[in-house]
Write a protein that holds these residues in place. Sequence first.
Motif, PDB file in Angstrom:
ATOM      1  N   TYR A 111       4.558  -0.584  17.618  1.00  0.00           N
ATOM      2  CA  TYR A 111       3.847   0.195  16.608  1.00  0.00           C
ATOM      3  C   TYR A 111       4.925   0.784  15.715  1.00  0.00           C
ATOM      4  CZ  TYR A 111       0.743   3.423  14.299  1.00  0.00           C
ATOM      5  OH  TYR A 111       0.034   4.087  13.335  1.00  0.00           O
ATOM      6  N   THR A 122      -5.183  -0.345  12.365  1.00  0.00           N
ATOM      7  CA  THR A 122      -3.951  -0.943  12.889  1.00  0.00           C
ATOM      8  C   THR A 122      -3.700  -0.526  14.331  1.00  0.00           C
ATOM      9  OG1 THR A 122      -3.002  -1.071  10.698  1.00  0.00           O
ATOM     10  CG2 THR A 122      -1.445  -1.071  12.541  1.00  0.00           C
ATOM     11  N   ALA A 123      -3.868   0.763  14.617  1.00  0.00           N
ATOM     12  CA  ALA A 123      -3.592   1.236  15.976  1.00  0.00           C
ATOM     13  C   ALA A 123      -4.668   0.762  16.941  1.00  0.00           C
ATOM     14  CB  ALA A 123      -3.481   2.749  15.992  1.00  0.00           C
ATOM     15  N   TYR A 132      -2.800  14.918   6.356  1.00  0.00           N
ATOM     16  CA  TYR A 132      -3.956  14.322   7.043  1.00  0.00           C
ATOM     17  C   TYR A 132      -4.848  15.371   7.678  1.00  0.00           C
ATOM     18  CZ  TYR A 132      -4.639   9.331   6.861  1.00  0.00           C
ATOM     19  OH  TYR A 132      -5.029   8.066   6.474  1.00  0.00           O
ATOM     20  N   ILE A 190      -6.303  -2.317   6.100  1.00  0.00           N
ATOM     21  CA  ILE A 190      -5.752  -3.676   6.159  1.00  0.00           C
ATOM     22  C   ILE A 190      -6.421  -4.461   7.283  1.00  0.00           C
ATOM     23  CG2 ILE A 190      -3.591  -4.943   6.655  1.00  0.00           C
ATOM     24  CD1 ILE A 190      -2.272  -2.670   4.839  1.00  0.00           C
ATOM     25  N   THR A 191      -6.753  -3.780   8.385  1.00  0.00           N
ATOM     26  CA  THR A 191      -7.501  -4.446   9.454  1.00  0.00           C
ATOM     27  C   THR A 191      -8.915  -4.767   8.969  1.00  0.00           C
ATOM     28  OG1 THR A 191      -6.319  -2.895  10.871  1.00  0.00           O
ATOM     29  CG2 THR A 191      -7.907  -4.334  11.956  1.00  0.00           C
ATOM     30  N   ARG A 232       0.835  -1.210   0.000  1.00  0.00           N
ATOM     31  CA  ARG A 232       0.000   0.000   0.000  1.00  0.00           C
ATOM     32  C   ARG A 232       0.868   1.258   0.000  1.00  0.00           C
ATOM     33  NH1 ARG A 232      -4.625   0.579   4.510  1.00  0.00           N
ATOM     34  NH2 ARG A 232      -2.817   1.023   5.811  1.00  0.00           N
ATOM     35  N   GLU A 257     -15.922   6.635   6.803  1.00  0.00           N
ATOM     36  CA  GLU A 257     -15.054   5.966   7.782  1.00  0.00           C
ATOM     37  C   GLU A 257     -14.809   6.927   8.928  1.00  0.00           C
ATOM     38  OE1 GLU A 257     -11.135   5.214   6.166  1.00  0.00           O
ATOM     39  OE2 GLU A 257     -11.114   7.119   5.115  1.00  0.00           O
ATOM     40  N   LYS A 314      -2.320   7.188   1.385  1.00  0.00           N
ATOM     41  CA  LYS A 314      -2.007   7.543   2.777  1.00  0.00           C
ATOM     42  C   LYS A 314      -0.900   8.589   2.727  1.00  0.00           C
ATOM     43  CE  LYS A 314      -2.090   4.910   6.327  1.00  0.00           C
ATOM     44  NZ  LYS A 314      -3.188   5.226   7.248  1.00  0.00           N
ATOM     45  N   ARG A 341       5.942   3.217  12.499  1.00  0.00           N
ATOM     46  CA  ARG A 341       5.528   4.287  11.587  1.00  0.00           C
ATOM     47  C   ARG A 341       6.562   4.397  10.479  1.00  0.00           C
ATOM     48  NH1 ARG A 341       2.054   8.584  11.939  1.00  0.00           N
ATOM     49  NH2 ARG A 341       0.767   6.955  12.836  1.00  0.00           N
TER      50      ARG A 341
HETATM   51  N1  PXG Z   1      -9.024   4.910   7.679  1.00  0.00           N
HETATM   52  C1  PXG Z   1      -8.075   5.856   7.703  1.00  0.00           C
HETATM   53  C2  PXG Z   1      -8.396   7.202   7.197  1.00  0.00           C
HETATM   54  C3  PXG Z   1      -6.800   5.551   8.205  1.00  0.00           C
HETATM   55  O1  PXG Z   1      -5.858   6.487   8.185  1.00  0.00           O
HETATM   56  C4  PXG Z   1      -7.571   3.305   8.660  1.00  0.00           C
HETATM   57  C5  PXG Z   1      -8.794   3.663   8.136  1.00  0.00           C
HETATM   58  C6  PXG Z   1      -7.352   1.898   9.093  1.00  0.00           C
HETATM   59  O2  PXG Z   1      -6.499   1.246   8.162  1.00  0.00           O
HETATM   60  P1  PXG Z   1      -5.574   0.014   8.581  1.00  0.00           P
HETATM   61  O3  PXG Z   1      -4.883  -0.351   7.318  1.00  0.00           O
HETATM   62  O4  PXG Z   1      -4.629   0.523   9.638  1.00  0.00           O
HETATM   63  O5  PXG Z   1      -6.462  -1.040   9.074  1.00  0.00           O
HETATM   64  C7  PXG Z   1      -6.544   4.269   8.743  1.00  0.00           C
HETATM   65  C8  PXG Z   1      -5.263   3.912   9.412  1.00  0.00           C
HETATM   66  C9  PXG Z   1      -2.709   5.878  14.012  1.00  0.00           C
HETATM   67  C10 PXG Z   1      -3.037   6.224  12.651  1.00  0.00           C
HETATM   68  O6  PXG Z   1      -1.513   5.879  14.341  1.00  0.00           O
HETATM   69  C11 PXG Z   1      -3.497   5.289  11.747  1.00  0.00           C
HETATM   70  C12 PXG Z   1      -3.806   5.693  10.460  1.00  0.00           C
HETATM   71  C13 PXG Z   1      -3.662   7.000  10.171  1.00  0.00           C
HETATM   72  C14 PXG Z   1      -3.222   7.902  11.071  1.00  0.00           C
HETATM   73  C15 PXG Z   1      -2.895   7.532  12.329  1.00  0.00           C
HETATM   74  O7  PXG Z   1      -3.637   5.681  14.790  1.00  0.00           O
HETATM   75  N2  PXG Z   1      -4.254   4.870   9.430  1.00  0.00           N
END
Ligand code: PXG
Length: 289
Positions: A86, A247-248, A154, A210-211, A50, A183, A150, A88
């Motif tokens: 975790y 993921t988080a 943001y 991905i989750t 991704r 979302e 991504k 990044r």
């Molecule tokens: N939607 C958005 C907009 C995201 O940024 C997800 C869904 C979940 O995707 P995954 O692939 O992680 O299942 C994300 C995840 C964090 C953090 O550290 C995570 C994201 C973006 C910014 C911060 O909590 N991405």
Amino acid sequence: MKVYINGKFYEKKDAKVSVFDHGLLYGDGVFEGIRSYNRLVFKLKEHIDRLFESAHTIMLDIPLSKEQLIKAVTGTLKENNLKDAYIRLVVTRGEGDLGLDPRKCNGHASVIIITDKIALYPEKFYKNGLEIVTVPTIRNLPEALNPQIKSLNYLNNILAKIEAINAGCDEAIMLDSLGYVAECTGDNIFIVKNNHLYTPPQCMGTLRGITRDSVLEIARKNKISVHEHVLTRHELFISDECFLTGTAAEIVPVVKVDGRIIGTGKPGKLTLKLMKEFKELTKKEGVKY
Ligand code: PXG
């Protein structure tokens, strides 16, 4: 803590990028948030794929191959001796001048890998469920900045997060430009109605999390019927169960949406089952280091 920047490790206090880096000046770059469980990096290949897709669309050349980047991630985890982490992963356009023109960065993208202990949401969210609220800021239009990218920009989601916090909630529901549920700010959303699982499709404003994909995979394996279907707020209000995935956050139950109690007001049965199955999956799947 050691931070990886362009092939070298730096102590946290020395881990710095230039003020001329276009990642800082313009949010010009891409990122991934990844997790490891008991020395297994969960869905690492999917995250790397991704990241390369995001980079491809913004025409950013990542100066490492996918295999090299996977080695850099596992190497950083080993360097920090982290069992559960975790991660990044950030790739910026690199150092340029004060203009937008990415050519001024001379193709010198910066690759940064930060690994840290996991910052889990408070336990009470998982036990009692979360209250979420719909906010005025909608998700980026796919024709503008596609939500599948991504990117380091943001601000769209940060504005939504601020609006949720101002409303006394910890997470925001973001709609798309048609008014359908897209979302949350860093999580995907699911509902359960009559034992069927629903989540918005990846078109419009929804990131293909991905989750989210892992939950769909678990549900299909457990013969739960799943639907990637547009949802309105009404469908959320009348759902039997609701939860978020990321993921988080992993899987977090939601018990209140815009002041409406969901189901029994407690984390639902199917949600709890999926949380358990997801935990099992993270124990056995992943890239070992
Ligand atoms: N939607 C958005 C907009 C995201 O940024 C997800 C869904 C979940 O995707 P995954 O692939 O992680 O299942 C994300 C995840 C964090 C953090 O550290 C995570 C994201 C973006 C910014 C911060 O909590 N991405």
